[in-house]
Design a protein around this motif. Structure first.
Motif, PDB file in Angstrom:
ATOM      1  N   PRO A 145       1.031  -1.108   0.295  1.00 48.72           N
ATOM      2  CA  PRO A 145      -0.012   0.393   0.001  1.00 48.72           C
ATOM      3  C   PRO A 145       0.515   1.249  -0.136  1.00 48.72           C
ATOM      4  O   PRO A 145       0.281   2.476  -0.596  1.00 48.72           O
ATOM      5  CB  PRO A 145      -0.919   0.149   1.049  1.00 48.72           C
ATOM      6  CG  PRO A 145      -0.426  -1.085   2.273  1.00 48.72           C
ATOM      7  CD  PRO A 145       0.927  -1.810   1.296  1.00 48.72           C
ATOM      8  N   ASN A 146       2.058   0.753   0.337  1.00 48.18           N
ATOM      9  CA  ASN A 146       3.304   2.879   0.118  1.00 48.18           C
ATOM     10  C   ASN A 146       3.602   2.301  -1.026  1.00 48.18           C
ATOM     11  O   ASN A 146       4.275   3.561  -0.802  1.00 48.18           O
ATOM     12  CB  ASN A 146       4.011   2.149   1.458  1.00 48.18           C
ATOM     13  CG  ASN A 146       3.791   2.126   2.953  1.00 48.18           C
ATOM     14  OD1 ASN A 146       2.630   2.900   3.267  1.00 48.18           O
ATOM     15  ND2 ASN A 146       3.610   0.897   3.383  1.00 48.18           N
ATOM     16  N   ILE A 147       3.850   1.712  -1.860  1.00 53.68           N
ATOM     17  CA  ILE A 147       4.305   1.940  -3.074  1.00 53.68           C
ATOM     18  C   ILE A 147       3.308   2.117  -3.996  1.00 53.68           C
ATOM     19  O   ILE A 147       2.378   1.030  -4.163  1.00 53.68           O
ATOM     20  CB  ILE A 147       5.628   0.503  -3.428  1.00 53.68           C
ATOM     21  CG1 ILE A 147       6.106   0.310  -2.383  1.00 53.68           C
ATOM     22  CG2 ILE A 147       5.739   0.723  -4.826  1.00 53.68           C
ATOM     23  CD1 ILE A 147       7.292  -0.990  -2.290  1.00 53.68           C
ATOM     24  N   CYS A 192       0.684   6.622  -0.283  1.00 52.78           N
ATOM     25  CA  CYS A 192       1.751   6.059  -0.671  1.00 52.78           C
ATOM     26  C   CYS A 192       2.346   6.564  -0.730  1.00 52.78           C
ATOM     27  O   CYS A 192       2.876   8.215  -0.750  1.00 52.78           O
ATOM     28  CB  CYS A 192       1.665   5.887  -2.427  1.00 52.78           C
ATOM     29  SG  CYS A 192       0.538   4.605  -3.473  1.00 52.78           S
ATOM     30  N   ARG A 193       4.060   6.509  -0.552  1.00 50.09           N
ATOM     31  CA  ARG A 193       4.953   7.339  -0.179  1.00 50.09           C
ATOM     32  C   ARG A 193       6.408   7.062  -1.197  1.00 50.09           C
ATOM     33  O   ARG A 193       7.592   7.424  -0.972  1.00 50.09           O
ATOM     34  CB  ARG A 193       6.113   7.588   0.961  1.00 50.09           C
ATOM     35  CG  ARG A 193       5.084   7.191   2.480  1.00 50.09           C
ATOM     36  CD  ARG A 193       4.392   8.897   2.094  1.00 50.09           C
ATOM     37  NE  ARG A 193       3.210   9.420   2.655  1.00 50.09           N
ATOM     38  CZ  ARG A 193       1.787   9.331   2.702  1.00 50.09           C
ATOM     39  NH1 ARG A 193       2.344   9.899   1.234  1.00 50.09           N
ATOM     40  NH2 ARG A 193       1.092  10.376   3.407  1.00 50.09           N
ATOM     41  N   PHE A 227       7.278  12.041   0.085  1.00 52.39           N
ATOM     42  CA  PHE A 227       7.600  10.952  -0.640  1.00 52.39           C
ATOM     43  C   PHE A 227       8.352  11.141  -1.657  1.00 52.39           C
ATOM     44  O   PHE A 227       8.918  11.834  -2.283  1.00 52.39           O
ATOM     45  CB  PHE A 227       5.951  10.640  -2.129  1.00 52.39           C
ATOM     46  CG  PHE A 227       6.328  12.132  -3.429  1.00 52.39           C
ATOM     47  CD1 PHE A 227       6.876  11.853  -4.554  1.00 52.39           C
ATOM     48  CD2 PHE A 227       5.186  12.889  -2.846  1.00 52.39           C
ATOM     49  CE1 PHE A 227       6.693  12.607  -5.502  1.00 52.39           C
ATOM     50  CE2 PHE A 227       5.520  13.741  -3.709  1.00 52.39           C
ATOM     51  CZ  PHE A 227       5.830  13.905  -4.869  1.00 52.39           C
ATOM     52  N   LYS A 228       9.168   9.779  -2.016  1.00 53.05           N
ATOM     53  CA  LYS A 228      10.338   9.543  -3.473  1.00 53.05           C
ATOM     54  C   LYS A 228       9.829   8.783  -4.148  1.00 53.05           C
ATOM     55  O   LYS A 228       8.956   8.049  -4.714  1.00 53.05           O
ATOM     56  CB  LYS A 228      11.298   9.111  -2.000  1.00 53.05           C
ATOM     57  CG  LYS A 228      11.739   9.136  -1.281  1.00 53.05           C
ATOM     58  CD  LYS A 228      12.987  10.842  -1.240  1.00 53.05           C
ATOM     59  CE  LYS A 228      14.003  10.530  -1.270  1.00 53.05           C
ATOM     60  NZ  LYS A 228      15.150  11.612  -1.392  1.00 53.05           N
ATOM     61  N   VAL A 229      11.329   9.151  -5.340  1.00 55.65           N
ATOM     62  CA  VAL A 229      10.901   9.021  -6.428  1.00 55.65           C
ATOM     63  C   VAL A 229      12.386   7.600  -7.301  1.00 55.65           C
ATOM     64  O   VAL A 229      12.998   7.937  -7.457  1.00 55.65           O
ATOM     65  CB  VAL A 229      10.242   9.670  -7.719  1.00 55.65           C
ATOM     66  CG1 VAL A 229      10.666   9.844  -9.434  1.00 55.65           C
ATOM     67  CG2 VAL A 229       9.590  11.027  -7.239  1.00 55.65           C
ATOM     68  N   PRO A 413       5.899   4.987   7.275  1.00 53.61           N
ATOM     69  CA  PRO A 413       6.309   6.083   5.808  1.00 53.61           C
ATOM     70  C   PRO A 413       5.872   7.246   5.352  1.00 53.61           C
ATOM     71  O   PRO A 413       5.213   7.716   6.296  1.00 53.61           O
ATOM     72  CB  PRO A 413       5.230   4.506   5.313  1.00 53.61           C
ATOM     73  CG  PRO A 413       5.002   3.503   5.716  1.00 53.61           C
ATOM     74  CD  PRO A 413       4.916   4.364   7.257  1.00 53.61           C
ATOM     75  N   GLY A 414       7.317   7.657   4.944  1.00 51.75           N
ATOM     76  CA  GLY A 414       6.830   9.296   5.025  1.00 51.75           C
ATOM     77  C   GLY A 414       8.048   9.783   5.589  1.00 51.75           C
ATOM     78  O   GLY A 414       7.838  11.165   4.874  1.00 51.75           O
TER      79      GLY A 414
END
Length: 435
Positions: A145-147, A192-193, A227-229, A413-414
């Motif tokens: 759920p975080n991705i 989503c993080r 968030f990060k990419v 997360p985050g």
């Protein structure tokens, strides 16, 4: 109906699987986990055809499921290039084209109607679309759920001689940047993080439309939120024309300093036979510029061993390249001839040679990873909290995407945290919080 979906292949395939799983549940069907797969009334195989071994596993599964009386749907790349093989294994298999993941519900409804009305099976059904539909801004059942996996394009404008995916997914079609931005905004709103940008080659994005990958990354970096990419695989020959702009775009705090640059071989004679449109001096230029800007850069690459006519000298060039550049991760594949490709007609090496070279390269990679891990112990810095682990700990990522597991922290997360790496396991680092 009870539905079991099994997915093979790349992160783009994984994204399609998440979309199809959401369709299954939205229509009121029961989505089974692997443990309960034996109860399935419908088996969905989201296929991959990159490797012969995977192909054979898939053909076995769709054959055996059909023999048990289970309705079989085959999606992904295989139906586009190996339809005859699929129907030979299971003549009643239903086909969902690689561009038509959003139409899964139509197939399921047709199958359910046959069952409820007691109609005969009547042969296989096929649903295809000429252009990709429903890849962005649609419901998903995420594996984590975080991705969020965001596919930014479909297809490829190049033609490596060994690659069957080009034949399966066609020419490059970049998705509209505004749709990508909307998709990622929605994912961030869903908590989503970590955002994965995926395609057959991320650095080709926009070659057909004008808005290139660096500009897209700048647009994504402007989206509010924590968030990060993670930018996916990029081929050297498509990175080179946008290199300076791409390095600048990676300078964003929201972009992991991870360069996934597949070389496949370091021998120019092998690269020529592969129809890879780059020289190794270009690879050196790309890595040098990224490492000059980002001293803690993580480098991933892909290598094919045992390609047609690869000599001992060719292989040794690749080994020496690996020792020089020391990638953090190498995806090693033994060459597997694929139908419809130019290399399918080439003379293959003895498989024993490929196996031996694969083992040798794996040993070199393990030595490099062991040395790199030892060097990282004692490292201190800021890490991004990506997700919870199965054990209830948190997996954090350094700015260069190195995984560090923290226990008993209470982090979510985050968030960001200052961490120290205290140890190393085969697939990740152990760490602790520092004040």
């Amino acid at each position: 109906m009870k539905v079991y979906l099994e997915s093979f292949g790349c992160s783009a395939s994984q994204a399609s699987a998440e979309i199809m799983k959401a369709s299954v549940e939205r229509l009121g069907h029961e989505l089974l986990n692997p443990v309960a797969s034996g109860e399935a009334e419908v088996y969905i195989c989201n296929s991959c055809t990159v490797k012969y071994t995977t192909e054979q596993k898939i053909l076995y599964k769709i054959r055996s499921m059909g023999e048990k009386g289970v309705e079989v749907i085959v999606s992904g790349c295989m139906p586009e290039v190996q339809l005859e093989d699929i129907l030979h294994a299971n003549p009643e298999a239903h086909i969902l084209g690689v561009n038509a993941v959003s139409r899964l519900g139509e197939l399921l409804s047709s199958i359910e109607k046959r069952k409820t009305e007691g109609l005969p099976a009547g042969g296989h059904l096929e649903l295809r679309t000429s252009e990709p539909l429903g890849f962005l801004n649609v419901p998903r059942e995420r594996s984590n759920p975080n991705i969020h996996i965001c596919q930014i394009s479909q297809g490829c404008n190049f033609a490596c001689s060994y690659c069957i995916v080009k034949h399966a997914r066609g020419k490059l079609l970049s998705f509209p940047p505004e749709e990508i931005i909307k998709d990622i905004r929605s994912a961030v709103a869903d908590c989503c993080r970590e955002i994965w940008l995926t395609s057959q080659d991320d650095s080709q994005y926009g070659m057909d439309t004008g808005v290139k990958l660096p500009e897209l990354l700048r647009m994504i970096s402007e989206i509010p939120g924590d968030f990060k990419v993670r930018v996916g695989m990029m081929n050297p020959f498509s990175v080179l024309p946008i290199l300076d702009e791409l390095v600048d775009a990676f300078d964003s705090d929201k972009v992991f300093k991870l360069l996934h640059l597949p070389i496949q071989s370091a021998s120019h004679s092998v690269l020529k036979k592969m129809n890879r449109l780059h020289k190794m001096d270009a690879v050196d230029e790309i890595i040098t510029k990224f490492r000059a800007r980002f001293g803690d850069l993580s480098l991933f690459t892909d290598i094919i061993v045992g390609f047609c006519d690869e000599t001992d000298e060719d292989f040794e060039e690749t080994v020496e390249w690996v020792k020089k550049y020391r990638p953090e991760k190498i995806n090693i594949s033994r060459y597997s001839p694929r139908p419809h490709t130019r290399a399918f007609s080439y003379r293959n090496l003895d498989s024993r040679i490929s196996v031996q070279r694969s083992h040798e390269l794996h040993k070199v990679c393990e030595q490099i990873k062991l040395g790199s891990k030892k060097e990282m112990i004692g490292w201190r810095g800021k890490a991004f909290v990506s997700k919870y682990t199965e054990m209830g700990d948190v997996l954090t990522r350094t700015d260069s995407y190195r995984p560090v597991v923290i226990s008993g922290s209470g982090l979510k997360p985050g968030e960001y945290a200052n961490v120290e790496i205290t140890g190393a396991k085969p697939g990740y680092f152990l760490g602790k919080l520092i004040i």
